[in-house]
Design an enzyme around this catalytic site. Structure first.
Site, PDB file in Angstrom:
ATOM      1  N   LYS A   1      -2.387  -0.676   1.494  1.00 55.94           N
ATOM      2  CA  LYS A   1      -1.797  -1.602   2.565  1.00 55.94           C
ATOM      3  C   LYS A   1      -2.170  -3.055   2.572  1.00 55.94           C
ATOM      4  O   LYS A   1      -1.431  -3.699   3.127  1.00 55.94           O
ATOM      5  CB  LYS A   1      -2.309  -0.722   3.635  1.00 55.94           C
ATOM      6  CG  LYS A   1      -2.042  -1.094   5.089  1.00 55.94           C
ATOM      7  CD  LYS A   1      -0.514  -0.617   5.350  1.00 55.94           C
ATOM      8  CE  LYS A   1       0.056  -1.057   6.677  1.00 55.94           C
ATOM      9  NZ  LYS A   1       1.549  -1.187   6.636  1.00 55.94           N
TER      10      LYS A   1
ATOM     11  N   CYS B   1      -9.248  -1.777  -1.078  1.00 57.47           N
ATOM     12  CA  CYS B   1     -10.570  -1.000  -0.875  1.00 57.47           C
ATOM     13  C   CYS B   1     -11.162  -0.912   0.668  1.00 57.47           C
ATOM     14  O   CYS B   1     -10.720  -2.063   1.542  1.00 57.47           O
ATOM     15  CB  CYS B   1     -11.840  -1.766  -1.584  1.00 57.47           C
ATOM     16  SG  CYS B   1     -11.224  -2.070  -3.285  1.00 57.47           S
TER      17      CYS B   1
ATOM     18  N   LYS C   1      12.004  -1.390   0.755  1.00 58.38           N
ATOM     19  CA  LYS C   1      11.512  -0.066   1.147  1.00 58.38           C
ATOM     20  C   LYS C   1      11.836   0.980   0.203  1.00 58.38           C
ATOM     21  O   LYS C   1      11.234   2.116  -0.156  1.00 58.38           O
ATOM     22  CB  LYS C   1      12.353   0.041   2.491  1.00 58.38           C
ATOM     23  CG  LYS C   1      11.764  -0.541   3.765  1.00 58.38           C
ATOM     24  CD  LYS C   1      10.760   0.002   4.251  1.00 58.38           C
ATOM     25  CE  LYS C   1       9.278  -0.473   3.746  1.00 58.38           C
ATOM     26  NZ  LYS C   1       9.206  -1.982   4.167  1.00 58.38           N
TER      27      LYS C   1
ATOM     28  N   GLU D   1      14.836  -6.654   2.505  1.00 58.51           N
ATOM     29  CA  GLU D   1      13.884  -5.528   2.940  1.00 58.51           C
ATOM     30  C   GLU D   1      14.138  -3.985   2.744  1.00 58.51           C
ATOM     31  O   GLU D   1      13.437  -3.168   2.228  1.00 58.51           O
ATOM     32  CB  GLU D   1      13.846  -5.833   4.454  1.00 58.51           C
ATOM     33  CG  GLU D   1      12.725  -4.615   5.219  1.00 58.51           C
ATOM     34  CD  GLU D   1      11.371  -4.657   4.724  1.00 58.51           C
ATOM     35  OE1 GLU D   1      10.940  -5.580   3.771  1.00 58.51           O
ATOM     36  OE2 GLU D   1      10.742  -3.893   5.261  1.00 58.51           O
TER      37      GLU D   1
ATOM     38  N   HIS E   1      28.719 -13.753 -10.187  1.00 54.80           N
ATOM     39  CA  HIS E   1      27.941 -14.412 -11.132  1.00 54.80           C
ATOM     40  C   HIS E   1      27.183 -13.718 -12.024  1.00 54.80           C
ATOM     41  O   HIS E   1      26.091 -14.412 -12.759  1.00 54.80           O
ATOM     42  CB  HIS E   1      27.375 -15.351 -10.338  1.00 54.80           C
ATOM     43  CG  HIS E   1      28.084 -16.336  -9.380  1.00 54.80           C
ATOM     44  ND1 HIS E   1      29.090 -17.246 -10.059  1.00 54.80           N
ATOM     45  CD2 HIS E   1      28.327 -16.501  -8.171  1.00 54.80           C
ATOM     46  CE1 HIS E   1      29.809 -18.029  -9.032  1.00 54.80           C
ATOM     47  NE2 HIS E   1      29.350 -17.391  -8.053  1.00 54.80           N
TER      48      HIS E   1
ATOM     49  N   ASN F   1     -15.731  -4.707  -0.759  1.00 55.58           N
ATOM     50  CA  ASN F   1     -14.439  -4.837  -0.839  1.00 55.58           C
ATOM     51  C   ASN F   1     -14.171  -6.537  -1.002  1.00 55.58           C
ATOM     52  O   ASN F   1     -14.602  -7.513  -0.313  1.00 55.58           O
ATOM     53  CB  ASN F   1     -13.778  -4.634   0.727  1.00 55.58           C
ATOM     54  CG  ASN F   1     -12.422  -4.797   0.616  1.00 55.58           C
ATOM     55  OD1 ASN F   1     -11.495  -5.146  -0.328  1.00 55.58           O
ATOM     56  ND2 ASN F   1     -11.848  -5.401   1.759  1.00 55.58           N
ATOM     57  N   GLY F   2     -13.412  -6.957  -2.105  1.00 53.76           N
ATOM     58  CA  GLY F   2     -13.344  -8.246  -2.436  1.00 53.76           C
ATOM     59  C   GLY F   2     -13.259  -8.291  -3.844  1.00 53.76           C
ATOM     60  O   GLY F   2     -12.984  -7.400  -4.815  1.00 53.76           O
TER      61      GLY F   2
ATOM     62  N   ARG G   1      -6.064   1.741   2.695  1.00 52.56           N
ATOM     63  CA  ARG G   1      -6.388   0.523   1.997  1.00 52.56           C
ATOM     64  C   ARG G   1      -6.580   0.463   0.408  1.00 52.56           C
ATOM     65  O   ARG G   1      -6.665  -0.417  -0.263  1.00 52.56           O
ATOM     66  CB  ARG G   1      -7.540  -0.270   2.434  1.00 52.56           C
ATOM     67  CG  ARG G   1      -7.641  -0.172   3.889  1.00 52.56           C
ATOM     68  CD  ARG G   1      -8.895  -0.794   4.510  1.00 52.56           C
ATOM     69  NE  ARG G   1      -9.442  -2.116   3.928  1.00 52.56           N
ATOM     70  CZ  ARG G   1      -9.066  -3.380   4.527  1.00 52.56           C
ATOM     71  NH1 ARG G   1      -8.285  -3.312   5.859  1.00 52.56           N
ATOM     72  NH2 ARG G   1      -9.300  -4.294   4.012  1.00 52.56           N
TER      73      ARG G   1
ATOM     74  N   TRP H   1      -9.141   0.641  -4.259  1.00 48.67           N
ATOM     75  CA  TRP H   1      -7.976   0.223  -5.030  1.00 48.67           C
ATOM     76  C   TRP H   1      -8.375  -0.830  -6.417  1.00 48.67           C
ATOM     77  O   TRP H   1      -8.800  -1.742  -6.064  1.00 48.67           O
ATOM     78  CB  TRP H   1      -7.001  -0.666  -4.108  1.00 48.67           C
ATOM     79  CG  TRP H   1      -5.698  -0.920  -4.562  1.00 48.67           C
ATOM     80  CD1 TRP H   1      -4.593  -0.083  -4.695  1.00 48.67           C
ATOM     81  CD2 TRP H   1      -5.288  -2.351  -5.302  1.00 48.67           C
ATOM     82  NE1 TRP H   1      -3.437  -0.942  -5.220  1.00 48.67           N
ATOM     83  CE2 TRP H   1      -4.033  -1.859  -5.789  1.00 48.67           C
ATOM     84  CE3 TRP H   1      -6.016  -3.132  -5.666  1.00 48.67           C
ATOM     85  CZ2 TRP H   1      -3.141  -3.200  -6.438  1.00 48.67           C
ATOM     86  CZ3 TRP H   1      -5.270  -4.424  -6.366  1.00 48.67           C
ATOM     87  CH2 TRP H   1      -3.665  -4.153  -6.574  1.00 48.67           C
TER      88      TRP H   1
ATOM     89  N   GLU I   1       9.475   0.761  -2.979  1.00 46.78           N
ATOM     90  CA  GLU I   1       8.238   1.042  -2.904  1.00 46.78           C
ATOM     91  C   GLU I   1       7.667   2.461  -2.499  1.00 46.78           C
ATOM     92  O   GLU I   1       6.713   3.022  -3.128  1.00 46.78           O
ATOM     93  CB  GLU I   1       7.448   0.050  -2.018  1.00 46.78           C
ATOM     94  CG  GLU I   1       7.535   0.168  -0.513  1.00 46.78           C
ATOM     95  CD  GLU I   1       6.915  -0.564   0.442  1.00 46.78           C
ATOM     96  OE1 GLU I   1       5.724  -1.007   0.102  1.00 46.78           O
ATOM     97  OE2 GLU I   1       7.559  -1.092   1.348  1.00 46.78           O
TER      98      GLU I   1
HETATM   99  C1  AGP Z   1       5.805  -3.632   2.625  1.00 42.37           C
HETATM  100  O1  AGP Z   1       6.314  -2.389   3.169  1.00 42.37           O
HETATM  101  C2  AGP Z   1       4.544  -3.779   1.867  1.00 42.37           C
HETATM  102  N1  AGP Z   1       3.619  -2.832   1.942  1.00 42.37           N
HETATM  103  C3  AGP Z   1       4.038  -5.266   1.613  1.00 42.37           C
HETATM  104  O2  AGP Z   1       5.097  -5.817   0.913  1.00 42.37           O
HETATM  105  C4  AGP Z   1       3.428  -6.137   2.523  1.00 42.37           C
HETATM  106  O3  AGP Z   1       4.458  -6.452   3.607  1.00 42.37           O
HETATM  107  C5  AGP Z   1       2.753  -7.407   2.220  1.00 42.37           C
HETATM  108  O4  AGP Z   1       1.806  -6.940   1.302  1.00 42.37           O
HETATM  109  C6  AGP Z   1       2.285  -8.374   3.291  1.00 42.37           C
HETATM  110  O5  AGP Z   1       1.433  -7.766   4.112  1.00 42.37           O
HETATM  111  P1  AGP Z   1       0.842  -8.195   5.279  1.00 42.37           P
HETATM  112  O6  AGP Z   1       2.183  -8.404   6.212  1.00 42.37           O
HETATM  113  O7  AGP Z   1      -0.293  -7.450   5.886  1.00 42.37           O
HETATM  114  O8  AGP Z   1       0.333  -9.554   4.998  1.00 42.37           O
END
Ligand code: AGP
Length: 608
Positions: free
Chosen positions: A603, A2, A485, A481, A504, A101-102, A27, A75, A488
């Site tokens: 984000k 948010c 990518k 990673e 395994h 927000n929260g 956000r 969100w 997501e």
């Molecule tokens: C990565 O592409 C994601 N959007 C997510 O995993 C992100 O890295 C994670 O939420 C951590 O966020 P931060 O680095 O702002 O703490």
């Protein structure tokens, strides 16, 4: 999660609120709304879906006149992303409106009490209790009322409140969610993030937890929970407005991928001096490294994966045991941590709720916390004993790219610096590694330049039901990673496996045409990974290998090859991830996905 904005001043509020919300849309983007003071009435507009729907509904704000107001992009946590659950929320008589927000943790109890007193709830949100509490405790003074209500709330909040009695005033409150005040001339603002403010002002007040602000067009008064005024520093931010714009790229993600050589360079160069690593970050040089017997790295998502890659650098260069822990797990693990633990906390946003909680837990057990953060003045940076900033600039795309590579850069610098200080690296080895590290921006640029065929490869792989990423050691960290990518932003099921683990269990999933991305840059383990490539090929897999020029054997076994420049193995993840970012990007593009704002994500994850 948010984003909130607020404005009071000489201009029309609605267009400013909408522009601010557009900047904060990363956000959260499932619903949005604005409340604008129009004389002594509050006009409310809410939509489900994106800010563009809100712009359409309000004719870009022209249909909503007034000079003060608040806005929100959501969100969803409590209640579906519908119009009724969208913020702002209003009191039953329409006198107050709030954005939040929260999470209000004690909202169920408060809701019961308020319902018994006759308050009617329209939404399923936790937030709505706050506006009814404000209504209940209102004594003619909004500032005092917000202080009173805040004392009842448990959880986290950045709040913006308006009241029809006082159409030029906006009151804000902060606890554990980001909130900044923008100081203008004849107009003032608040927002969750500086990107929403820089088009209007670069003079920023960072509110701390437990602080409130009464914002009018003429002045900003910050006060504490006793109502006493607090004198706050006004920080001048240098962020370039264009840094938060797409600058001709189709997506922020692609722009941010391309910015990585510069971002890594900016993160590194200020810390390199006279052939050595010298921190310009307060306190770090005095850190007594000999007092630590282990390092614990904690973070979430990609930042956690950066920690997984960084671990090899610390273990090899400092010979100190390293644990890498998911913050969401660590916070509940009763961790074995004491004053001999160096806790390294990674976060792009500096606001990730699980990371903050894990950090507090470890610090309460005596650990020294060193945070690596991109957003200046964020919560994690403030809580930590030491902070090293990654100078990546604003990262807008939900999928992190330059955030990740700049985190790696700081981890590499730190490991090298610590290795020398701890006497684990002699001068010759230190100098050699430092020279190699300095080439990182060039290596990343090369990795960007040497793979023009990735969009074509994406056409081959974009219809895959699943993609496997395999690798060993540093290559495995990159596989983690790379798979994140892919999933997501393209919504393709992607999994990473340590290549030696295939037999395994996972190899049972391999059959004809199953795409397998094989990371093969770790020179010492290349032969082993090639054996794994041969094993999956024998079961029908289609193998896309990522490797360095010169490894001829791979050419004969893989179906497709992506080359990356040769770098020192401990630092290899930073260049090796580049083609995987591009592959995920182009696969997502082929599939018509909303790349910068993937579904169900946000984000900044400021809720547990
Ligand atoms: C990565 O592409 C994601 N959007 C997510 O995993 C992100 O890295 C994670 O939420 C951590 O966020 P931060 O680095 O702002 O703490």
């Amino acid at each position: 999660m948010c984003g909130i904005v607020g404005y009071t001043g000489n201009h029309e509020a609605a267009p400013i609120l909408l522009e601010g919300l557009k900047k904060l849309e990363y956000r959260g983007y499932d619903s949005a709304g604005i409340a604008v003071m129009n004389g002594n009435a509050i006009s409310l507009n809410k939509v489900s879906g994106r800010i563009s729907n809100l712009c359409e509904k309000t004719d870009d704000g022209k249909a909503t006149p007034g000079h003060a107001g608040i806005g929100h992009t959501r969100w969803a946590t409590h209640g579906a992303p519908t119009v009724v659950n969208a913020h702002p929320h209003m009191s039953n008589d329409g006198k107050f409106a709030i954005v939040h927000n929260g999470i209000i943790e004690n909202y169920l109890l408060l809701r019961d009490e308020l319902q018994q007193k006759g308050y009617h709830f329209n939404s399923q949100t936790d937030t709505e209790v706050v506006v009814h509490l404000i209504d209940m405790y209102y004594n003619g003074n909004l500032k005092d009322t917000v202080i009173k209500v805040a004392s009842i709330l448990q959880g986290s909040y950045a709040l913006g409140v308006v009241c029809a009695d006082d159409p030029e005033t906006v009151v804000a409150a902060k606890k554990s969610s980001p909130l900044l005040i923008g100081v203008g001339n004849g107009e003032n603002y608040f927002a969750s993030d500086v990107t929403a403010l820089v088009p209007y002002t670069r003079d920023i007040i960072y509110l701390d937890d437990g602080e409130f602000a009464e914002i009018t067009r003429e002045k900003v008064v910050v006060f504490d929970s006793t109502g006493k005024d607090i004198s706050k520093e006004i920080n001048h931010v240098n962020w370039d407005i264009q840094a938060a714009e797409k600058g001709g790229y189709e997506h922020f993600m692609l722009k941010e991928i391309m910015e990585q050589p510069n971002a890594v360079n900016a993160t590194m160069t200020t810390r390199l001096k006279d052939g050595d690593i010298v921190w310009d970050d307060p306190g770090l040089d005095a850190l007594d490294l000999s007092s630590f017997n282990k390092i614990v790295i904690t973070a979430c998502g990609s930042a956690y994966y950066a920690g997984c890659a960084g671990r090899y650098a610390f273990e090899q260069l400092c010979r100190i045991p390293v644990q890498v822990e998911l913050a969401s797990e660590l916070r509940y693990n009763d961790p074995i941590i004491d004053e001999h633990t160096l806790l390294i906390v990674l976060s792009q946003s500096g606001e990730t709720a699980d990371t903050i909680a894990a950090m507090r837990e470890c610090m309460s057990r005596g650990a020294s916390a060193l945070s690596i953060v991109n957003v200046v003045g964020s919560t994690i940076a403030k809580i930590a004993d030491y902070t090293i900033y990654t100078w990546a600039g604003p990262e807008i795309a939900v999928a992190t790219t330059k955030g990740y590579t700049t985190q790696l850069t700081v981890l590499y610098l730190l490991a090298l610096w610590m290795g020398k200080k701890l006497g684990k690296l002699d001068d010759e080895r230190f100098n050699l590694l430092l020279e190699s590290l300095k080439t990182l921006p060039d290596s990343i640029q090369e990795a960007l330049d040497m793979n023009p065929m990735i969009p074509e490869l994406a056409k081959k792989y974009h219809q895959a039901k699943a993609v496997f990423f395999i690798g060993r050691n540093t290559d495995y960290a990159v596989a983690l990673e790379g798979a994140l990518k892919m999933k997501e932003i393209s919504y393709i099921h992607a999994e990473s496996y340590a290549a030696g683990e295939l037999k395994h269990g996972t190899i049972a999933l391999i059959d004809d045409h199953q795409p397998v991305v094989a990371l093969c840059c770790n020179a010492g383990l290349q032969e082993k990974t090639i054996s794994n490539i041969v094993e999956v090929k024998a079961r029908g897999a289609e193998v896309l290998a990522v490797t360095c020029k010169g490894s001829e054997e791979i050419v004969s076994v893989a179906d497709d090859i992506i080359y990356v420049p040769q770098t020192e193995t401990v630092f290899s993840a930073a260049a090796e991830i580049i083609p995987l970012q591009l592959l995920a990007y182009y696969v997502a593009k082929e599939n018509g996905c909303d790349i910068d704002k993937p579904k169900n994500l946000a984000k900044s994850v400021t809720v547990e």
